[in-house]
Motif scaffolding. Structure first.
Motif, PDB file in Angstrom:
ATOM      1  N   ASP A 532       0.795  -1.333   0.140  1.00 39.27           N
ATOM      2  CA  ASP A 532       0.135   0.054  -0.170  1.00 39.27           C
ATOM      3  C   ASP A 532       0.768   1.156  -0.155  1.00 39.27           C
ATOM      4  O   ASP A 532       0.385   2.423  -0.090  1.00 39.27           O
ATOM      5  CB  ASP A 532      -0.903   0.215   0.993  1.00 39.27           C
ATOM      6  CG  ASP A 532      -1.597  -1.690   0.940  1.00 39.27           C
ATOM      7  OD1 ASP A 532      -2.336  -1.400  -0.492  1.00 39.27           O
ATOM      8  OD2 ASP A 532      -1.975  -1.824   1.842  1.00 39.27           O
ATOM      9  N   SER A 533       1.718   1.104   0.391  1.00 41.63           N
ATOM     10  CA  SER A 533       3.143   2.473   0.696  1.00 41.63           C
ATOM     11  C   SER A 533       4.151   2.739  -0.578  1.00 41.63           C
ATOM     12  O   SER A 533       4.518   3.752  -0.679  1.00 41.63           O
ATOM     13  CB  SER A 533       3.231   2.264   1.896  1.00 41.63           C
ATOM     14  OG  SER A 533       4.108   1.279   2.069  1.00 41.63           O
ATOM     15  N   THR A 534       3.576   1.699  -1.225  1.00 46.35           N
ATOM     16  CA  THR A 534       4.876   1.258  -2.266  1.00 46.35           C
ATOM     17  C   THR A 534       4.376   1.069  -4.025  1.00 46.35           C
ATOM     18  O   THR A 534       4.339   1.028  -4.358  1.00 46.35           O
ATOM     19  CB  THR A 534       5.841   0.575  -1.965  1.00 46.35           C
ATOM     20  OG1 THR A 534       5.669  -0.564  -2.150  1.00 46.35           O
ATOM     21  CG2 THR A 534       6.969   0.664  -0.920  1.00 46.35           C
ATOM     22  N   ARG A 535       2.970   2.098  -3.825  1.00 44.04           N
ATOM     23  CA  ARG A 535       2.232   1.556  -4.973  1.00 44.04           C
ATOM     24  C   ARG A 535       2.999   2.395  -6.493  1.00 44.04           C
ATOM     25  O   ARG A 535       2.984   2.600  -7.644  1.00 44.04           O
ATOM     26  CB  ARG A 535       0.950   2.558  -4.614  1.00 44.04           C
ATOM     27  CG  ARG A 535       0.225   1.098  -3.818  1.00 44.04           C
ATOM     28  CD  ARG A 535      -1.410   1.558  -3.523  1.00 44.04           C
ATOM     29  NE  ARG A 535      -2.227   0.524  -3.622  1.00 44.04           N
ATOM     30  CZ  ARG A 535      -3.610   0.934  -2.792  1.00 44.04           C
ATOM     31  NH1 ARG A 535      -4.510   2.105  -3.935  1.00 44.04           N
ATOM     32  NH2 ARG A 535      -4.207  -0.320  -2.661  1.00 44.04           N
ATOM     33  N   ARG A 536       3.443   3.909  -5.504  1.00 46.70           N
ATOM     34  CA  ARG A 536       3.805   4.750  -6.779  1.00 46.70           C
ATOM     35  C   ARG A 536       5.226   4.269  -7.157  1.00 46.70           C
ATOM     36  O   ARG A 536       5.671   4.036  -6.662  1.00 46.70           O
ATOM     37  CB  ARG A 536       4.015   6.650  -6.370  1.00 46.70           C
ATOM     38  CG  ARG A 536       2.885   7.327  -6.225  1.00 46.70           C
ATOM     39  CD  ARG A 536       3.143   8.060  -5.553  1.00 46.70           C
ATOM     40  NE  ARG A 536       3.373   9.232  -6.267  1.00 46.70           N
ATOM     41  CZ  ARG A 536       4.589  10.157  -6.186  1.00 46.70           C
ATOM     42  NH1 ARG A 536       4.028  11.051  -4.765  1.00 46.70           N
ATOM     43  NH2 ARG A 536       4.433  11.190  -7.444  1.00 46.70           N
ATOM     44  N   LYS A 537       5.584   4.054  -8.550  1.00 45.80           N
ATOM     45  CA  LYS A 537       6.911   3.992  -9.329  1.00 45.80           C
ATOM     46  C   LYS A 537       7.845   5.181  -8.784  1.00 45.80           C
ATOM     47  O   LYS A 537       7.717   5.733  -8.465  1.00 45.80           O
ATOM     48  CB  LYS A 537       6.927   4.369 -10.457  1.00 45.80           C
ATOM     49  CG  LYS A 537       8.019   4.231 -10.967  1.00 45.80           C
ATOM     50  CD  LYS A 537       8.257   4.476 -12.770  1.00 45.80           C
ATOM     51  CE  LYS A 537       9.821   4.400 -13.074  1.00 45.80           C
ATOM     52  NZ  LYS A 537       9.498   3.751 -14.266  1.00 45.80           N
ATOM     53  N   GLY A 538       8.669   4.244  -8.256  1.00 44.04           N
ATOM     54  CA  GLY A 538       9.914   4.466  -7.242  1.00 44.04           C
ATOM     55  C   GLY A 538      10.146   4.344  -5.843  1.00 44.04           C
ATOM     56  O   GLY A 538      10.530   5.282  -4.779  1.00 44.04           O
ATOM     57  N   SER A 539       8.405   4.665  -5.276  1.00 42.96           N
ATOM     58  CA  SER A 539       8.069   5.478  -4.281  1.00 42.96           C
ATOM     59  C   SER A 539       9.377   3.945  -2.943  1.00 42.96           C
ATOM     60  O   SER A 539       9.725   4.285  -2.616  1.00 42.96           O
ATOM     61  CB  SER A 539       6.680   5.441  -3.171  1.00 42.96           C
ATOM     62  OG  SER A 539       6.188   3.852  -4.143  1.00 42.96           O
ATOM     63  N   ALA A 540       9.286   2.819  -3.175  1.00 42.49           N
ATOM     64  CA  ALA A 540      10.171   1.749  -2.267  1.00 42.49           C
ATOM     65  C   ALA A 540      11.135   2.594  -2.154  1.00 42.49           C
ATOM     66  O   ALA A 540      11.760   1.757  -1.650  1.00 42.49           O
ATOM     67  CB  ALA A 540       9.595   0.547  -3.173  1.00 42.49           C
ATOM     68  N   GLU A 541      12.284   2.456  -3.766  1.00 45.06           N
ATOM     69  CA  GLU A 541      13.064   2.879  -3.165  1.00 45.06           C
ATOM     70  C   GLU A 541      13.694   3.627  -2.329  1.00 45.06           C
ATOM     71  O   GLU A 541      14.002   4.274  -2.064  1.00 45.06           O
ATOM     72  CB  GLU A 541      13.433   3.689  -4.907  1.00 45.06           C
ATOM     73  CG  GLU A 541      15.118   3.652  -4.687  1.00 45.06           C
ATOM     74  CD  GLU A 541      15.755   3.408  -6.664  1.00 45.06           C
ATOM     75  OE1 GLU A 541      17.062   3.580  -6.447  1.00 45.06           O
ATOM     76  OE2 GLU A 541      14.792   3.574  -6.888  1.00 45.06           O
TER      77      GLU A 541
END
Length: 748
Positions: A532-541
């Motif tokens: 849920d917190s990493t849906r946007r591209k590049g957010s996990a990184e």
């Protein structure tokens, strides 16, 4: 009919090739991509055979429309790999080969532009200084475009459009201001962005004796050589990959390497490590291949590999089918991970295809894991794979963490206070790490705020109207969401059945744990990382970068944080709600739980800090937890294999699963019963065990009812022969919306 004819594979369920007349000026050859008429439309196909005659009547034979001259033909080895996958997984050749190609190659309308010059935008020195201050604070899309330009050497037009709908007009305006420069680059000769220029020599870490032996074994391997690199967490498996690949690539200036990782969020740190290590090699290009890439970037990276310009391809499971004409070595990191098994469409195992590809080409393949799959472990036990062991951590003063079990029943009997599922000892340990300036990790493999929303007055539980599943409460979004079909609704103010306003969440997800930690450990900077917190591209990184930078005190997350990440300052790992997997109907549940716990435990104490793992459980005497406390994978694997052997379960038998989906459960079960009856006429089925048709655990998804039929055999050959003879019979059966056959299923 005589002449020149080609037999073409199409992305179609029928396992057959289609004949077409060849009238193109180019000589016909296998591996060429062509546009052909099929029904009332034109589709892209792959030439698999060239023939001098065709059995199709002349009045029914149609001609090839066009040839993709921009793409060199795929090699005979690649075609053989696709043919093997199609045969083994019981699919049409076109269903395997075509989806493995970039979308740009599967659309004939885009072929003329494949080699067109690429528009590349880059920031000028004036733009780098002036652009950030020139944008309105609320212009999020414009800022994303500017940040992408600042973060990369250049930005392609296609990627810019993905960031902003009017990107080209905006970039033209910035170009007029002198902030942006535009270059046209020949796409055929262009390499993907890599570290360029002379790199500073790296000070390489000193290898342990076990690491040196592993590198030498891989480097000196000749022909097909499968290695199982069994290394405890933090033992330096990545360093072994880097040294072995460096030696192999240095020995052959044209050699290519394929490195597979199980999840997209692991690719950035792997890519950074590989770029740093191989930056000094002028002829080395490193590209990534995974579903998170923009369509244009994925196509460019695929072409770089196909044209041998890319020396190292790093990717997720889809990269196993990439075209690498000079492939010399394959690495499969975290080889045990279920993510290597595709669960939709062609249900293939990337790990197994990697092993077959290495055998086909006669080259080494390295399967790395701290917790190998029992299938791979059994192969090593039988001597088919060579086992390389890394028994201790690579950092001199780093040791494996201490594992301590927190008996939740004992805590309850003693009347010790807990807070929303967090026991007193775990909260105290988190506070101690905060005082020391160390980081902690809390693992819970359940996202959302709570798995259920219920009424204690009448027993109502919020369910999905389209699925036979409960919906998950997502408190930050104030929504109820089904994790199976995506249905979503607002949280009701009262129980829809009895009107009770005191409806409450049941259970805990990562969102609820994040909220609890904020009050249980005052002053701690808490960060949640999940789907849920990493849906946007590049957010996990970006989120993982915050953790590595020390801007987080407590990291809360799901299995996304459990493997592969090298958190230098994490000294404590807390595990919540692990017991649910102990009593699963899936015989692989204990293997997966042990792997998860071993992997997440390995995040603690990697840089010399004393590590501790606290596992909350109601079953502290369970054998799995005792093996975990000893870090005894070998003992766990051998005892579990003994149980599997006695129960006649994989890897001692081979399985296939027939799934059926119908408008009613009765229709799905009736189809499977008819399918089972058809097996009686197949000679090879005499060596196959057929189980009763049963509903899936989640019976209904999107108003479609699902059931399954399991068959197995101690002979892989007998099972495959049965499946080949069974497929045509299944196509003649009616009564369901769709059915699918899966070989070597992981989820039963």
């Amino acid at each position: 009919m005589t002449g020149t004819f080609v037999r073409v594979a199409l992305d179609h369920p029928l396992p057959t090739l289609f004949d077409y007349h060849w009238n193109a000026p180019e000589p016909a050859g296998p591996g060429m991509l062509v546009s052909v008429p099929f029904g009332k439309r034109d589709v892209v196909g792959l030439v698999c055979e060239v023939a001098a005659h065709s059995e199709v009547p002349a009045d029914r034979l149609r001609a090839v429309n066009a040839v993709c001259t921009a793409c060199p033909p795929l090699s005979s080895e690649w075609l053989a790999l696709a043919a093997f996958a199609a045969d083994y997984y019981q699919r049409g050749l076109g269903e395997v080969a075509l989806p493995a190609l970039p979308q740009a190659l599967r659309d004939a309308a885009r072929w003329p532009r494949l080699l067109a010059p690429e528009e590349r935008y880059s920031l000028t020195p004036q733009g780098r200084a002036a652009l950030p201050d020139a944008l309105p604070a609320r212009a999020t899309a414009l800022r994303n475009l500017a940040e992408a330009l600042a973060a990369a050497d250049f930005l392609l037009a296609a990627d810019a459009r993905a960031l902003h709908p009017k990107a080209i007009a905006t970039l033209a305006a910035w170009q007029a201001e002198g902030w942006v420069a535009l270059d046209l680059v020949d796409a055929a000769a262009a390499l993907p962005a890599t570290t360029s220029g002379a790199a500073e020599p790296q000070t390489l870490p000193t290898l342990t004796g076990e690491q040196s032996a592993a590198v030498e074994a891989i480097r000196d391997a000749r022909g097909f050589a499968p290695f199982l690199l069994h290394g405890v967490t933090g033992s330096g498996k990545t360093e072994v990959y880097l040294r072995a690949l460096a030696a192999i690539l240095a020995a052959d200036a044209t050699a290519q390497a394929l490195v597979l990782v199980p999840e997209i969020n692991l690719t950035p740190q792997f890519e950074a490590a590989f770029r740093a290590r191989f930056a000094a090699l002028a002829d080395t290009a490193i590209v990534t291949l995974h579903s998170g890439l923009a369509e244009g970037e994925r196509a460019r990276n695929w072409f770089a590999a196909h044209a041998c310009r890319a020396r190292i391809v790093l990717g997720t499971r889809l990269a196993v089918l990439a075209s690498l004409p000079r492939l010399a070595v394959i690495v499969v990191d975290e080889e045990h991970d279920p993510a290597y098994k595709q669960q939709e469409g062609l249900r293939y195992s990337a790990r197994d295809l990697a092993i077959y590809r290495a055998k086909q080409l006669g080259l080494p393949v390295v399967l790395g894991s701290a917790t190998p799959s029992l299938e791979s472990w059994w192969q090593a036990e039988q001597g088919r794979y060579r086992r390389l062991t890394l028994s201790r951590r690579a950092v001199a003063d780093a040791v494996l963490p201490t594992v301590r079990l927190i008996d939740l029943e004992d805590e309850r009997r003693r009347g010790r206070a807990s807070m929303e599922g967090l026991s007193g000892p775990l909260i105290a340990a988190l506070k101690t790490r905060l005082e020391r300036g160390e980081q902690s990790l809390v693992f819970l493999n359940r996202r959302g705020y709570a798995p259920q929303l219920a009424c204690d007055a009448c027993g109502w539980v919020a369910g999905c109207p389209r699925c036979s599943a409960y919906v998950v409460l997502h408190k930050p979004e104030r929504a109820l969401r089904c994790h199976h079909c995506g249905w979503e609704s607002r949280i009701p103010r009262s129980c829809p059945d009895c009107g009770n306003v005191d409806i409450a969440p049941l259970g805990r997800g990562t969102q609820r744990v994040e909220e609890t930690l904020a009050s249980a450990v005052p002053g701690a900077r808490v960060l949640r990382i999940d789907a849920d917190s990493t849906r946007r591209k590049g957010s996990a990184e970006a989120l993982f970068s915050d953790v590595h930078a020390g801007e987080v005190d407590i990291l809360v997350g799901t299995q996304m944080i459990a493997k592969g990440h090298d958190f230098q300052r994490v000294s404590l790992v807390g595990v919540l709600n692990a017991d649910t997997a102990l009593f699963s109907h899936d015989f692989r549940a204990s293997e997966r739980l042990f792997a998860q716990l071993m992997q997440v435990s390995g995040r603690a104490g990697r840089a010399g800090l004393p590590g501790e793992v606290l596992v909350q459980t109601r079953y502290p005497r369970h054998a799995l937890y005792h093996a975990l406390g000893r870090h005894d994978y070998v003992g766990f694997a051998n005892s579990t294999l003994a149980e599997r052997r006695d129960a006649h379960l994989p890897p001692f038998v081979y399985q296939a699963l027939l799934r059926a989906e119908g408008r009613t459960l009765e229709a799905a079960l009736a189809f499977l019963q008819q399918a089972a009856a058809e097996l009686a006429g197949i000679p090879a089925a005499e060596r196959v065990t057929v189980y009763d048709a049963v509903p899936l655990t989640i019976v209904k998804v999107m108003h479609v009812h699902r059931a399954q039929l399991l068959i197995e055999s101690a002979s892989r050959a007998a099972l495959q022969a049965t499946l080949r003879a069974w497929q045509p019979l299944l196509r003649g059966l009616k009564g369901v919306l769709r059915w699918s056959l899966e070989v070597d299923p992981l989820d039963i």
